[in-house]
Design an enzyme around this catalytic site. Structure first.
Site: not given
Length: 313
Positions: A48-49, A173, A217
């Site tokens: 997403s980042n 994650k 993460i």
């Protein structure tokens, strides 16, 4: 060849940088990945980042190839690449996993589909992940992030059953922050050696390690990756008081970052390391480096100073 289960360690969901015309700023991407490679971390590309949802298939492939070449250039053949492979359809998700493998990724990070939320009941989600893991040429890491999937939250029973029944499902994650879920997965007797549960934020890294996290993460590791390795070292050496003190600093810094989103994280890299800008692809906006002036940036400056005092590994 990468090990079947992702190795324990620090995984950085690397951001992507854009020019003013929204083309990829390759110089900034290369500078960032090079700094991360020197910090002895693993790469998560197109999480997403990494604004996976804003990239074309061709751009995704090119970024993964660049990441692999930088790791090789710096002798980091031990490092693995986890690449985003989630999409709204099973078909496209499988395609993304195949393309990631061909570009040099070792694992695929697969988010729950969430456009048709009412239809995403547990049997549908189970089949989606099972089908993707079966067809993918690389093992998959589930990505549980209710904040970007309209509240869809995979429970520990669903996750456990997927792993037990499909050897292609090797980790998760947990950005959801559910420490009970992490502990149930990390210590489930049938998952030992087959599955890696990762805390998904710097904000609860130490809490995750206590609960059996396989490392972390974490978005903030873009800014201070070596500090995250230091936390792992302190925990492994049972220096809990020191680890708690560092976690307090982590939590303050993470809060400063999370309030400004992905563009804010990129703006902080521009401010403290001099590359990229706080710009995302639309509809996301931009953040100026001035947002971190004075007290607003003090928790980040504290850890950047610590980061710069640590040697490359």
């Amino acid at each position: 060849m990468a090990p079947h289960v992702p190795p324990r360690g620090i995984y950085v969901p690397a951001v992507i940088f854009f020019n003013e015309d929204e083309t990829i700023n390759w110089d900034a991407v290369k500078a960032h990945l090079t700094r991360l490679a020197k910090a002895n971390v693993h790469f998560v590309i197109q999480g997403s980042n990494g604004e996976a949802m804003h990239l074309t298939h061709e751009e995704r492939i090119e970024v993964i190839r660049l990441a692999r070449s930088i790791l090789n250039e710096h002798g980091r053949k031990d490092a693995v690449i986890v690449a985003g492979g989630g999409a709204q359809s099973t078909r496209e998700s499988i395609t993304l996993c195949k393309e990631a493998h061909e570009a040099g990724a070792d694992y695929a990070l697969v988010l729950s589909p969430s456009f048709w939320v009412p239809a995403m009941q547990k049997p549908v989600l189970y089949k989606f992940f099972d089908d993707v893991a079966t067809a993918s040429p690389i093992p998959i890491v589930l990505y549980n992030f209710p904040g970007v999937t309209s509240g869809i939250d995979l429970d520990s029973d669903l996750i456990t059953n997927l792993c037990i029944n499909n050897p292609g499902v090797v980790g998760i994650k947990l950005t959801c922050g559910n420490m009970g879920k992490l502990q149930r997965l990390a210590f489930h007797p049938q998952l030992q050696g087959k599955f890696a549960a990762f805390a998904g934020k710097t904000d609860f890294m130490l809490h995750g390690l206590v609960g059996g996290s396989h490392g972390v993460i974490a978005a903030a590791a873009n800014l201070f990756p070596k500090c995250h390795n230091e936390m792992l070292r302190l925990y492994d050496e049972n220096k809990i008081a020191e680890a708690q003190a560092l976690q307090t600093r982590f939590s303050r810094a993470d809060w400063a970052l999370v309030q400004l989103g992905v563009a804010g994280l990129k703006a902080s890299l521009d401010k403290y390391y001099g590359y990229g800008q706080g710009r995302s692809r639309r509809p996301l906006g931009s953040i100026e480096t001035s947002k971190f002036d004075g007290e607003a940036g003090a928790p980040l400056q504290d850890l950047v100073d610590f980061e710069n005092s640590l040697p490359d590994l």
